[in-house]
Scaffold this motif. Structure first.
Motif, PDB file in Angstrom:
ATOM      1  N   VAL A 106      44.334  42.291  42.008  1.00 47.34           N
ATOM      2  CA  VAL A 106      45.418  41.316  41.451  1.00 47.34           C
ATOM      3  C   VAL A 106      45.473  39.979  41.720  1.00 47.34           C
ATOM      4  N   GLY A 107      45.588  39.458  40.580  1.00 46.93           N
ATOM      5  CA  GLY A 107      45.742  38.096  40.993  1.00 46.93           C
ATOM      6  C   GLY A 107      47.219  37.439  40.828  1.00 46.93           C
ATOM      7  N   TYR A 108      47.635  36.680  41.670  1.00 43.61           N
ATOM      8  CA  TYR A 108      48.983  36.181  41.683  1.00 43.61           C
ATOM      9  C   TYR A 108      49.122  34.669  41.310  1.00 43.61           C
ATOM     10  N   ARG A 109      49.848  34.422  40.327  1.00 43.43           N
ATOM     11  CA  ARG A 109      50.115  32.870  40.188  1.00 43.43           C
ATOM     12  C   ARG A 109      51.537  32.514  40.080  1.00 43.43           C
ATOM     13  N   LYS A 110      51.760  31.469  41.106  1.00 40.65           N
ATOM     14  CA  LYS A 110      53.176  31.102  41.126  1.00 40.65           C
ATOM     15  C   LYS A 110      54.083  31.051  40.005  1.00 40.65           C
ATOM     16  N   ASP A 122      58.247  36.258  42.392  1.00 36.06           N
ATOM     17  CA  ASP A 122      57.889  34.969  42.353  1.00 36.06           C
ATOM     18  C   ASP A 122      56.579  34.578  41.865  1.00 36.06           C
ATOM     19  N   TYR A 123      55.563  35.649  41.377  1.00 38.36           N
ATOM     20  CA  TYR A 123      54.422  35.387  40.884  1.00 38.36           C
ATOM     21  C   TYR A 123      54.430  36.166  39.643  1.00 38.36           C
ATOM     22  N   HIS A 124      53.482  35.420  38.637  1.00 42.25           N
ATOM     23  CA  HIS A 124      52.871  36.325  37.352  1.00 42.25           C
ATOM     24  C   HIS A 124      51.707  37.108  37.906  1.00 42.25           C
ATOM     25  N   LEU A 125      51.777  38.274  37.442  1.00 39.06           N
ATOM     26  CA  LEU A 125      50.750  39.376  38.159  1.00 39.06           C
ATOM     27  C   LEU A 125      49.495  39.658  37.111  1.00 39.06           C
ATOM     28  N   THR A 126      48.297  39.684  37.500  1.00 38.68           N
ATOM     29  CA  THR A 126      47.327  39.936  36.495  1.00 38.68           C
ATOM     30  C   THR A 126      46.728  41.107  37.208  1.00 38.68           C
ATOM     31  N   ILE A 127      46.773  42.422  36.888  1.00 40.17           N
ATOM     32  CA  ILE A 127      46.402  43.691  37.576  1.00 40.17           C
ATOM     33  C   ILE A 127      45.185  44.218  36.738  1.00 40.17           C
TER      34      ILE A 127
END
Ligand code: DP6
Length: 361
Positions: free
Chosen positions: A60-64, A105-110
């Protein structure tokens, strides 16, 4: 611990970008979870062996997220964008919002992939939901400034349970128990606990060969199957019986009594399917080849005195259970006599494993 103990307590760190990845295994229940009360509370306790070869790897990538920006959740399954698979993750995130509010609070790339074929009929929810819960816990761990392992895995199991009940047990290696039972101190309806003490070593290397009998999706989902227990004439006696079997299984695991273990596993599997067939809206998930395999296993056991047993999940596949000492003999039997019953001759050699593994990025 109670539900409020799992509510996130506050942010120490607030990183802009984070990436987390876990590999998490599937598991096979010996005493089955079938029937739930309210929100993912099991109607009876269950015990499973954690598997090894069948697993999901999730990153999982999290971007504020900037204020005012709509949250984006992108989901990739086996390298391809797959919004239809993402729906389950999306509703999981909604369900755990109260315990991990920072996810908003994050955009998620799963990105997720399974070690087993998607259409194999192997339930991916246990490995998939546990892998995702662990990825979310790794983010939480960073935001909170670090947890001890006990709390980290317990909350991962708590969250995984909300995604899929059986996923709560995949958080721990070897043998895990989910659901309150008086013989298993520390057991809880809210999360699974490892059951390692007083387990005979024969079960540490137990084999589970999964015969893939039927590809494609099941005619009745586990969710509908659990719901069928709500108005089931045998529900109460089933829950009582499961409780008794948990007590028996605990002693069997301690004694290393493989025959008693196998007989109990078979009774539980048949009872699970009998419940499906005896409900108000009966359904059958076994296929003719499921029964052919069961008959062949019982016959082979009788004729050769080999300790080989079966169990079933909520589907047509058959799990062949046996100790390591008869591995070669049983693999020959499978190749020689059971493969004909598998779709495209497919089967997966699995065994008891050590639980999830954090991935280096
Ligand atoms: C027959 O965990 O898939 O495999 O909580 O609705 O996601 P949900 O159900 P799920 O049910 C598993 C049922 C079972 C038995 C077991 O694994 O204990």
């Amino acid at each position: 611990m109670e539900t409020p103990d799992f509510v996130f307590k506050g942010i120490q760190n607030s990183p802009e970008h984070v990436k987390t990845a876990w590999q998490s295994p599937s598991n096979i229940a010996i005493v089955k979870y079938w029937g739930k009360i309210g929100d993912q509370i099991p109607a009876n306790a269950s015990l499973s062996l954690t598997l090894d070869a069948c697993h999901t790897r999730t990153e999982v990538g999290y971007r504020k997220r900037e204020s005012g920006e709509k949250q984006q959740i992108n989901f990739f399954f086996e390298g391809k964008e797959a919004p239809e698979f993402g729906q389950k993750s999306f509703s999981f995130i909604q369900k755990i919002r109260g315990f991990q509010p920072f996810l908003q609070d994050y955009h998620l790339t799963i990105k997720t992939e399974n070690s087993f074929p998607h259409s194999s009929g192997i339930a991916s929810s246990a490995s998939g939901m546990s892998a995702l819960a662990l990825c979310f816990m790794s983010l939480e761990n960073e935001l909170a400034g670090g947890y001890d392992d006990d709390f980290f895995f317990r909350k991962a199991s708590f969250l995984a349970r909300i995604g899929s009940g059986s996923a709560s047990r995949s958080i721990y290696g070897k043998t895990a128990v989910w659901g309150e039972h008086h013989d298993f101190i520390q057991s809880s309806n809210l999360y699974a606990v490892p059951h390692r003490e007083n387990v005979h070593p024969v079960f540490d290397s137990f084999n589970d060969v999964i015969l893939l009998i039927h590809e494609g999706s099941k005619s009745v989902s586990s969710t509908a199957g659990h719901a069928a227990l709500n108005h089931h004439p045998f529900a109460e006696s089933r829950y009582r019986e499961a409780g008794v079997n948990m007590g028996l299984l605990k002693n069997i695991l301690t004694a290393g009594d493989v025959a008693a273990f196998g007989e109990l596993a078979e009774r539980e599997a048949l009872m699970l399917h009998a419940l499906m067939m005896a409900g108000p809206q009966p359904f059958i998930l076994m296929k003719p080849n499921t029964l052919a395999v069961i008959t062949a296993v019982q016959e082979f056991r009788k004729q050769t005195q080999t300790p080989v047993y079966f169990t079933l999940d909520a589907g047509a596949n058959v799990h062949i259970l046996f100790p390591d000492e008869v591995r070669e003999k049983v693999l020959n039997f499978i190749e020689g006599e059971l493969v004909v019953y598998c779709e495209n001759k497919q089967y997966i050699c699995d065994r008891v494993g050590n639980g999830p593994v954090k991935q280096q990025l």
